[in-house]
Scaffold this motif. Sequence first.
Motif, PDB file in Angstrom:
ATOM      1  N   TYR A 573       0.827  -1.187   0.000  1.00 48.15           N
ATOM      2  CA  TYR A 573       0.000   0.000   0.000  1.00 48.15           C
ATOM      3  C   TYR A 573       0.880   1.263   0.000  1.00 48.15           C
ATOM      4  CZ  TYR A 573      -2.857  -3.899   1.411  1.00 48.15           C
ATOM      5  OH  TYR A 573      -3.426  -5.134   1.475  1.00 48.15           O
ATOM      6  N   GLN A 574       0.961   2.024   1.091  1.00 49.52           N
ATOM      7  CA  GLN A 574       1.698   3.277   1.054  1.00 49.52           C
ATOM      8  C   GLN A 574       3.126   3.157   1.578  1.00 49.52           C
ATOM      9  OE1 GLN A 574      -0.507   6.383   2.981  1.00 49.52           O
ATOM     10  NE2 GLN A 574      -2.208   6.277   1.550  1.00 49.52           N
ATOM     11  N   THR A 575       3.479   2.054   2.184  1.00 46.23           N
ATOM     12  CA  THR A 575       4.846   1.857   2.665  1.00 46.23           C
ATOM     13  C   THR A 575       5.656   1.133   1.601  1.00 46.23           C
ATOM     14  OG1 THR A 575       4.084   1.697   4.954  1.00 46.23           O
ATOM     15  CG2 THR A 575       6.268   0.828   4.471  1.00 46.23           C
ATOM     16  N   VAL A 576       6.830   1.665   1.261  1.00 44.28           N
ATOM     17  CA  VAL A 576       7.717   1.003   0.311  1.00 44.28           C
ATOM     18  C   VAL A 576       9.020   0.683   1.028  1.00 44.28           C
ATOM     19  CG1 VAL A 576       6.682   2.080  -1.716  1.00 44.28           C
ATOM     20  CG2 VAL A 576       8.597   3.210  -0.587  1.00 44.28           C
ATOM     21  N   GLY A 577       9.661  -0.397   0.616  1.00 51.10           N
ATOM     22  CA  GLY A 577      10.840  -0.858   1.326  1.00 51.10           C
ATOM     23  C   GLY A 577      11.984  -1.219   0.422  1.00 51.10           C
ATOM     24  N   TYR A 578      13.164  -1.171   1.002  1.00 49.63           N
ATOM     25  CA  TYR A 578      14.407  -1.506   0.308  1.00 49.63           C
ATOM     26  C   TYR A 578      15.257  -2.336   1.264  1.00 49.63           C
ATOM     27  CZ  TYR A 578      19.203  -0.725  -1.396  1.00 49.63           C
ATOM     28  OH  TYR A 578      20.493  -0.879  -1.818  1.00 49.63           O
ATOM     29  N   VAL A 579      15.879  -3.387   0.751  1.00 48.26           N
ATOM     30  CA  VAL A 579      16.792  -4.195   1.544  1.00 48.26           C
ATOM     31  C   VAL A 579      18.141  -4.191   0.855  1.00 48.26           C
ATOM     32  CG1 VAL A 579      17.335  -6.508   2.396  1.00 48.26           C
ATOM     33  CG2 VAL A 579      14.976  -5.666   2.481  1.00 48.26           C
ATOM     34  N   GLY A 580      19.165  -3.798   1.597  1.00 39.68           N
ATOM     35  CA  GLY A 580      20.525  -3.783   1.076  1.00 39.68           C
ATOM     36  C   GLY A 580      21.518  -3.633   2.205  1.00 39.68           C
ATOM     37  N   ALA A 581      22.693  -4.235   2.042  1.00 42.28           N
ATOM     38  CA  ALA A 581      23.773  -4.132   3.026  1.00 42.28           C
ATOM     39  C   ALA A 581      23.339  -4.577   4.411  1.00 42.28           C
ATOM     40  CB  ALA A 581      24.309  -2.703   3.076  1.00 42.28           C
ATOM     41  N   GLY A 582      22.457  -5.579   4.460  1.00 43.24           N
ATOM     42  CA  GLY A 582      22.039  -6.111   5.752  1.00 43.24           C
ATOM     43  C   GLY A 582      21.032  -5.262   6.481  1.00 43.24           C
ATOM     44  N   GLU A 583      20.447  -4.266   5.816  1.00 49.97           N
ATOM     45  CA  GLU A 583      19.484  -3.370   6.447  1.00 49.97           C
ATOM     46  C   GLU A 583      18.182  -3.374   5.648  1.00 49.97           C
ATOM     47  OE1 GLU A 583      20.217  -1.775   9.261  1.00 49.97           O
ATOM     48  OE2 GLU A 583      22.329  -2.346   9.278  1.00 49.97           O
ATOM     49  N   GLN A 584      17.082  -3.227   6.364  1.00 49.98           N
ATOM     50  CA  GLN A 584      15.794  -3.043   5.705  1.00 49.98           C
ATOM     51  C   GLN A 584      15.321  -1.617   5.955  1.00 49.98           C
ATOM     52  OE1 GLN A 584      12.831  -6.114   6.012  1.00 49.98           O
ATOM     53  NE2 GLN A 584      11.137  -4.654   5.930  1.00 49.98           N
ATOM     54  N   VAL A 585      15.066  -0.901   4.859  1.00 48.03           N
ATOM     55  CA  VAL A 585      14.629   0.489   4.915  1.00 48.03           C
ATOM     56  C   VAL A 585      13.144   0.548   4.589  1.00 48.03           C
ATOM     57  CG1 VAL A 585      14.871   2.765   3.855  1.00 48.03           C
ATOM     58  CG2 VAL A 585      16.905   1.358   4.272  1.00 48.03           C
ATOM     59  N   GLU A 586      12.393   1.300   5.379  1.00 49.45           N
ATOM     60  CA  GLU A 586      10.986   1.532   5.096  1.00 49.45           C
ATOM     61  C   GLU A 586      10.755   3.021   4.906  1.00 49.45           C
ATOM     62  OE1 GLU A 586       8.626  -0.224   8.155  1.00 49.45           O
ATOM     63  OE2 GLU A 586       9.212  -2.283   7.654  1.00 49.45           O
ATOM     64  N   LEU A 587      10.071   3.385   3.821  1.00 52.20           N
ATOM     65  CA  LEU A 587       9.757   4.774   3.503  1.00 52.20           C
ATOM     66  C   LEU A 587       8.243   4.926   3.527  1.00 52.20           C
ATOM     67  CD1 LEU A 587      12.161   5.214   0.439  1.00 52.20           C
ATOM     68  CD2 LEU A 587      12.664   5.656   2.856  1.00 52.20           C
ATOM     69  N   ARG A 588       7.769   5.946   4.240  1.00 54.45           N
ATOM     70  CA  ARG A 588       6.336   6.164   4.397  1.00 54.45           C
ATOM     71  C   ARG A 588       5.989   7.608   4.084  1.00 54.45           C
ATOM     72  NH1 ARG A 588       7.688   3.604   9.370  1.00 54.45           N
ATOM     73  NH2 ARG A 588       7.084   1.398   9.447  1.00 54.45           N
ATOM     74  N   PRO A 589       4.679   7.905   3.912  1.00 51.80           N
ATOM     75  CA  PRO A 589       4.281   9.304   3.705  1.00 51.80           C
ATOM     76  C   PRO A 589       4.718  10.189   4.855  1.00 51.80           C
ATOM     77  CG  PRO A 589       2.489   7.813   3.141  1.00 51.80           C
ATOM     78  CD  PRO A 589       3.551   6.970   3.783  1.00 51.80           C
TER      79      PRO A 589
END
Length: 639
Positions: A573-589
């Motif tokens: 839905y509105q949360t998008v995520g990225y996984v790289g270098a052993g980290e999970q990033v979440e981007l929200r409004p």
Amino acid sequence: MDKSSPRLALAAPLFIAFLAVSTLTRLGLVLFNADAGLFEPLRLAPALALGFGYDLAVALWWCLPLVLLGWFWPALRARRALGVVALLLSAALLAGLIFVSVSEFVFWNEFASRFNFIAVDYLVYTREVVGNIRESYALGPMFAGIAAATLVLAALLARPLRRTAAREAPGFGRRSLLALAYVGGAVAVTAGVSTGWKDSLGQPQLVQVAGNGVWEFFHALRYNQIDYQRFYATLPQAKVEAILHKRFGHAARYRLTPAPDMPIRREVLPGGARRDLNVVMVSIESLGAEFIESLGGAKGLTPRLEQLAREGLFFTQMYATGTRTVRGLEALTLSVPPTPGHAVPMRPNNSGLFTLGGVLEAQGWESLYIYGGYSYFDNMASFFGGNGYTVIDRRAIDKQDIHHENIWGVADEDLFDLALREIDARAADGKRVFAHVMTTSNHRPFTYPEGRIDIPSGSGRDGAVKYTDYAIGRFVDKARERPWFGKTIFVFVADHTSIARGRSDLPMERFHIPMVVWAPGLVEPARVDALASQIDVAPTLLGLLDLRYVSEFFGRDVLHDSDVPASLFMANYQTVGYVGAGEQVELRPKRATKVIALAGQQEGEEAREHDALEEGIAFYQAAAERFSARRAESQQAAR
């Protein structure tokens, strides 16, 4: 008591009933979610309190018809009739309220969420959605229950409504002022309630439980298109380009040829001679790793796919980008991160894009999109037809050749027979073919031809998974008999998993899917344990063909680009995520960001977390700007 009060009081019984039903729905969803942690008092109490605020705002509007009835009805005439009309109107509004409550449970069963922009989208596809509900649920008992509950509540409301209607009311002018004050109060309360309040609860399922279905629906109706630049974290454009150039610019197989709207454009330099092979890519409905025994899933449901995995390239760490078919199609076709809002196939100006089929079409293949349902669903016909594919759907199958069909499409065996027929025709003319085949049988109502497997049709998803596996086995057995088989690569990959529910917005394990590349004599069997995203499928496939081309794909060739770091992209839905270098990033409004260390990584390494966050932002910002640039170009051309 002021004699003017009874007319406003016509809405009071329904108002109380609305709040009661909404609270019971919220508690019911907590039970339905089957997560004991949600029952902890310190977690549940804030959710109920916030939910009451949303319920209050919606209740004011839900009861407005009764306020208007009291305003319009003459002060001194037919008070008994007013009571009857008020009761009938209340009963209709109660029926609607209970219907919405039941619908929320149906929607939650599919998406583990209150109504959102998916519910808005599905208004466009009422045939499929209503048909799916009719074939999946016992509607007779369901509607009987709704009617019974409505009658019980209406009976409880009858006496107070009759007593209120029997009392005197002020003149029209006074009634108008009171009605206007009510509407003003409803507007003020609605303006004072923020959809973002519930986000403070943290736990995703608790956030969903706290919402109100009607509120969420209208919020989605208003905000289902999201401007990334306005609502999400961004970086200076020069920084975005530097991050992406660093990622792709040092790869041995790439020669960067960047453009302002596409910083990752690059020439792909193959390592061997071009292979002019047919490609058949089967995207499989809802086949998560939870159904694949060799990936730790259920036993015995996919024996034929397991066999193909042993005989081909088995990608054990492949992850989907989303939770819907349209997201899977977006990733497999465009190789782009799942930017917020609608998937690209559902957006305007989505033709003439850089696609897997377009690359192959330009180099001599005929690209086909073959679907077992009607291709107007999710805008498939427009999207694929506008991007170089020939679209073929269930309308190409004669009625007598269909062994089984439901609202979503024909049985997978009939779809595969259609694919064989279309490939046969083109192979006979000496054409190379790229066929993207999209299955439907592993979708509620989970029905298929009887007698194919040892699980009865319509009994649940396990049977649908096993049937799809049977159909895949039947398909490859028939393909072996074709003269074109020896020069064809088959790809089997899921579009998404069966459920994305978890303890975080983007639970990584819920995006884990299988992928198999199978071509006896052409591709050596191997187990590929490298981390891979659905957006990596297109460049990996073109790498198997050793094609030289200019790429605008955001993914990497998993088999050949060992010097490009692995990355995953996920959206819910509105949360998008990225996984790289052993980290999970979440981007929200509201430009909110979150970085979570994956298992095996130590928390608190700020430099690594900072780099991962900037990489995630750079990817999503570049992808979003790419499509916003296309929109601007289209608008300029229209002028």
